[in-house]
Enzyme design. Structure first.
Site, PDB file in Angstrom:
ATOM      1  N   ASP A 487      -9.745  40.702  35.429  1.00  0.00           N
ATOM      2  CA  ASP A 487      -9.618  40.421  34.000  1.00  0.00           C
ATOM      3  C   ASP A 487      -8.210  39.992  33.618  1.00  0.00           C
ATOM      4  O   ASP A 487      -7.974  39.529  32.507  1.00  0.00           O
ATOM      5  CB  ASP A 487      -9.936  41.694  33.209  1.00  0.00           C
TER       6      ASP A 487
HETATM    7  C1  BGC Z   1      -6.926  46.036  32.245  1.00  0.00           C
HETATM    8  C2  BGC Z   1      -8.081  45.569  32.992  1.00  0.00           C
HETATM    9  C3  BGC Z   1      -9.188  45.368  32.017  1.00  0.00           C
HETATM   10  C4  BGC Z   1      -8.763  44.425  30.917  1.00  0.00           C
HETATM   11  C5  BGC Z   1      -9.813  44.137  29.885  1.00  0.00           C
HETATM   12  C6  BGC Z   1      -6.605  45.102  31.136  1.00  0.00           C
HETATM   13  O1  BGC Z   1      -5.555  45.598  30.405  1.00  0.00           O
HETATM   14  O2  BGC Z   1      -5.853  46.151  33.107  1.00  0.00           O
HETATM   15  O3  BGC Z   1      -8.378  46.470  34.002  1.00  0.00           O
HETATM   16  O4  BGC Z   1     -10.285  44.867  32.688  1.00  0.00           O
HETATM   17  O5  BGC Z   1      -7.672  44.948  30.277  1.00  0.00           O
HETATM   18  O6  BGC Z   1      -9.939  45.128  28.933  1.00  0.00           O
HETATM   19  C1  NOJ Z   2     -11.667  46.925  34.835  1.00  0.00           C
HETATM   20  C2  NOJ Z   2     -12.774  46.167  34.198  1.00  0.00           C
HETATM   21  O1  NOJ Z   2     -13.683  47.069  33.602  1.00  0.00           O
HETATM   22  C3  NOJ Z   2     -13.507  45.318  35.213  1.00  0.00           C
HETATM   23  O2  NOJ Z   2     -14.519  44.572  34.591  1.00  0.00           O
HETATM   24  C4  NOJ Z   2     -12.541  44.424  35.912  1.00  0.00           C
HETATM   25  O3  NOJ Z   2     -13.254  43.704  36.901  1.00  0.00           O
HETATM   26  C5  NOJ Z   2     -11.410  45.209  36.538  1.00  0.00           C
HETATM   27  N1  NOJ Z   2     -10.783  46.047  35.546  1.00  0.00           N
HETATM   28  C6  NOJ Z   2     -10.348  44.315  37.161  1.00  0.00           C
HETATM   29  O4  NOJ Z   2      -9.623  43.635  36.203  1.00  0.00           O
END
Ligand code: BGC
Ligand code: NOJ
Length: 814
Positions: A487
């Site tokens: 993400d």
């Molecule tokens: C986090 C991710 C998450 C994304 C979306 C980021 O700040 O590090 O793990 O998937 O936010 O909410």
């Molecule tokens: C947490 C999110 O919930 C997931 O969808 C994502 O793939 C990982 N972080 C990596 O960014």
């Protein structure tokens, strides 16, 4: 250093000192009524949706940490001393403190001033309520005159609004008290048809329903005025902060014990039967009273507890292993499936790191969560798949998240995360392999929940695949969109304004940046589509998918190979990400794991070379890092990944979700030693000894462990709600232990460490129990199978004749 120990027989983690490095939580409830409970009774409850139906209030990031919960206070009415058996909130120096976190329940208590007290908290199956069973025993030589106080703070339902909209909320609080039961009914007078209640089995000597009357002005949970004084004012909340507290007087002779049951619940009335008498504003309690009466009885509460225990015994019996490694056994047999239940129920919504407000159920997350859950309750997995698919857009794209209460896609976040659609294929494939229930593919499912747009689920899968094929970039690799699995790799975002969302801000057209990870994912999904199409008799379509898989493999090898590992992506300028050409972020874990588990580069040495590079450059004692070298500064064209300080989260932490991909990849290459080694590096039980460094719970996985670039390397964060749970379960059971579901039957192809002489397992699969006995006789990974004494061709045990419910499988590894 440890803060407790595992009790594998009781299936509990027993915390023996209250001041754990972080609150160590458990989940109550595994259906609609859910809650979080910490080892000192902090936490909150909600009905289905942590944002829209919050029952009790909780303040995140509070100081001191973790205040507000399901509290019991005891007061010695002679000495006037008071304390809480769960240590918080009064923090007296209690003796023999323990918190037993079990499967769906927690038992917390201690002894103080000769009085022993424990509370067992759980949610009965099939009910929308929680039970607190408080047992108080007098271990003094003399009679004890005590007062017991219960305490919870109601939330005004919408947790977001509750925490922000004070101009309204200080005026809307309403309660009723009838027969010792406190009813919270804010907004019931207008559009809500639900209320909460808090009941007590003992005769009460008073109550409070207004927070300030309980706590006293300028006081908090740790020194409530009502408890200090030893009496209640029987307050009725009008506005401000509705609260629930009962006072019970308790006289105990030496060695006498008494139990008091408290029931906190949620109830809905039919919209036309809200009030009694009709026309009044008094809650119609006719349907809730019998429920309350039932569970206030100790015998019924005990029966409900026993039913919960058997429920979990049955779920855990579906897959049990006996290996030479205690951490593997403990996690596979108890805690990992338990965590998978939590991730299935909650996705990423409510933990101590997820406020329950911001994030609903993630499309990719929930699909992946099925991998660790589908064998437990396939019917619920089926429904989840249909719900997820119903939020898919007609383009084949997907809303990134949806709210569990409304089952609608979240508009604030929208779609455009180009990996999302593929996970639906992977989730459905896992369901089909587990159950053999092909009828799901013919279920009519709408797009974007629009009535009239229904198409068979199979069509949703076709569109998922087509979505990527319609969005390829300059190298013929899939366009990344807003982000892929990572993400934080936001290659079209280019945000230089603080506060903008990295996920939803898009400042570029988005038709250049490509993802090698999605390419690997497409290979995985495409292979499943080919198999599914073939079994549906659609050979041309199966050939089409197989052809697309081949083309994508070629492109990965041509444009996604960096010489020693797979590249991660191409950025908006067409430059590689995750390449030796880059100054930082030269190698990423995701494409190594995903491409090799997809089977890319197995024939020409690329796969093994990629995994060697992972071992050399990414692995460390606490697990495998996400990428290296960490980004030391913010790069506009890379997005959120470079916003994190080095060593945290996606910027080079050990992002545990990705580690099992490498474990599976190692298994595919026949490297059992390495696969298990990686498995144990992040296995929470194996890290128990490091609890003061690790800090999170030793019984569940955390999303991340800080990497060597961080000062506190080895410290975990974001425990509980992470795809790590399902993927580790999948990697250890299906690949390392090799008990793998397949379309035709149960495949058994372990790739275990060379030192293991074998292992035993029991796996229930499509109504048949397989008793599996694996023995190593050689040093390789070739398997020979005998099912009920007969040699099996290949490694797939086909279903036995109808009526036979047990099969013995002997597996010899040579
Ligand atoms: C986090 C991710 C998450 C994304 C979306 C980021 O700040 O590090 O793990 O998937 O936010 O909410
Ligand atoms: C947490 C999110 O919930 C997931 O969808 C994502 O793939 C990982 N972080 C990596 O960014």
């Amino acid at each position: 250093m440890r803060y407790g120990h595992f009790d594998d027989v009781q299936r509990e983690y027993v915390i023996t000192r209250p001041d754990t490095p972080l609150p160590w939580i458990n989940y109550l409830g595994c259906e609609s009524y859910l809650g979080i409970i910490s080892n000192t009774a902090g936490g909150y409850s909600f009905y289905r949706d942590a944002r829209l139906r919050r029952i009790t209030r909780y303040r995140y990031n509070n100081v001191p940490v973790d205040l507000g919960g399901r509290y019991v206070y005891l007061r010695d009415d002679e000495s006037r001393e008071f304390w809480s058996p769960s240590w918080q909130p009064t923090q007296n120096e209690v003796e023999d403190y323990s918190c037993r976190h079990g499967l769906g329940y927690s038992i917390i208590g201690s002894r103080y001033a000769g009085i022993e007290a424990h509370t067992r908290y759980f949610v009965p199956l099939g009910e929308n309520l929680e039970i607190w069973q408080l047992t108080v025993s007098n271990r003094r030589r003399s009679r004890a005159n005590l007062s017991v106080f219960s305490a919870i703070e109601f939330c005004l339902w919408d947790a977001q609004d509750d925490a922000t909209n004070y101009q309204r909320n200080f005026s809307i609080g309403e309660v009723e008290v009838e027969g010792g039961v406190i009813y919270h009914k804010s907004e019931y007078r207008e559009r809500r048809n639900h209320f909460a209640y808090f009941a007590c089995s003992a005769e009460i000597a008073g109550f409070e329903t207004q927070r300030e009357n309980f706590m006293g002005p300028y006081r908090g949970w740790e020194r409530p005025q009502a408890v200090e004084r030893g009496c209640c004012s029987n307050s009725i909340a009008h506005g401000w902060a509705p609260f629930g507290s009962h006072r019970v007087k308790l006289t105990l002779e030496p060695e006498e014990s008494r139990q008091i049951v408290f029931v906190l619940g949620y109830h809905e009335n039919p919209r036309d039967r809200k009030f009694d008498p009709a026309g009044s504003l008094t809650i119609d309690k006719s349907t809730v009273k019998p429920v309350i009466a039932r569970y206030l009885q100790t015998s019924n509460a005990n029966a409900a507890f026993d039913a919960l225990r058997s429920y979990w015994s049955n779920l855990l019996a579906l897959c049990r292993v006996e290996t030479p490694d205690v951490h593997t056994n403990r996690m596979v047999n108890i805690w990992n499936p338990y965590q998978c239940m939590a991730t299935f129920n909650l996705s990423r919504s409510a933990s101590l790191f997820e406020s329950g407000i911001g994030r609903g159920l993630g499309f990719r997350d929930s699909n992946q969560d099925l991998l660790g859950f589908v064998h437990m309750i396939p019917q619920r997995a089926r429904q989840r798949i249909l719900d997820l698919a119903a939020t898919q857009l007609s383009s084949g794209g997907a809303y990134h998240q949806f709210q569990p209460l409304t089952k609608r896609g979240n508009n604030e976040i929208g779609g455009g995360f180009n990996d999302d659609p593929h996970w639906l294929i992977i989730g459905v494939a896992a369901y089909l392999k587990e159950t053999g229930d092909w009828s799901i593919l013919d279920e009519p499912v709408p797009f974007d929940n629009q009535p009239g747009s229904e198409e068979p689920l199979y069509e949703h899968l076709q569109r998922s695949f087509a979505y990527t094929l319609e969005r390829l970039g300059p190298h013929g690799l899939p366009l990344i969109g807003r982000a892929d699995w990572n993400d934080c790799l936001n290659l079209n975002c280019f945000s230089d304004e603080p506060g903008q969302s990295f996920q939803t801000t898009t400042n570029q057209e988005g038709n250049v940046a490509e993802s090698v990870f999605i390419a690997g994912l497409l290979v995985v999904a495409g292979r499943e589509m080919a198999e599914i199409a073939c079994r549906r008799g659609l050979q041309n379509e199966a050939d089409f998918y197989a052809g697309q898989v081949l083309r994508m493999e070629q492109r990965i090898c041509e444009h996604g190979w960096d010489g020693e590992w797979f590249r991660r992506a191409y950025d908006h300028f067409g430059n590689p990400v995750g390449s030796k050409e880059c100054a930082e972020g030269q190698i990423f874990i995701e494409p190594q794991g995903m491409c090799v588990l997809a089977g890319v580069g197995l024939g020409d040495g690329k796969a093994s070379q990629a995994l060697e590079s992972v071992h050399e450059r990414l692995a460390c004692e606490h697990g495998i890092r996400l990428q290296q070298p960490a980004y030391s500064q913010y790069y506009l064209h890379l997005g959120e990944i470079s916003s994190y300080p080095p060593g945290y989260k996606e910027n080079s932490a050990i992002f545990c979700h990705t580690n099992p991909w490498v474990m599976i990849a190692e298994s595919r290459l026949g490297h059992g030693d390495r696969a298990l080694d990686y498995y144990l590096r992040i296995n929470p039980s194996a890290r128990e000894e490091l609890s003061d460094l690790h800090r999170c719970e030793p019984y569940v996985y955390a999303q991340m462990i800080a990497g060597p670039d961080a000062v506190d390397c080895g410290t975990a964060k974001n425990s509980w709600l992470t795809g790590t749970a399902a993927w580790n379960y999948f990697a250890i059971t299906q690949w390392i232990l090799g008990i793998r579901t397949s379309y035709d039957g149960l495949q058994i192809a372990p790739v275990i460490p060379s030192s293991w002489r074998g292992f035993k397992a029991t796996r229930r699969f499509r109504g048949v129990t397989y008793h599996i006995d694996v023995r190593r006789e050689g040093r390789g990974n070739c398997v020979e199978l005998r099912a009920d004494g007969c040699a099996v061709r290949g490694a797939v045990v086909l279903p036995p004749p109808a009526g036979q419910s047990e099969v013995r499988v002997e597996v010899t590894i040579r």
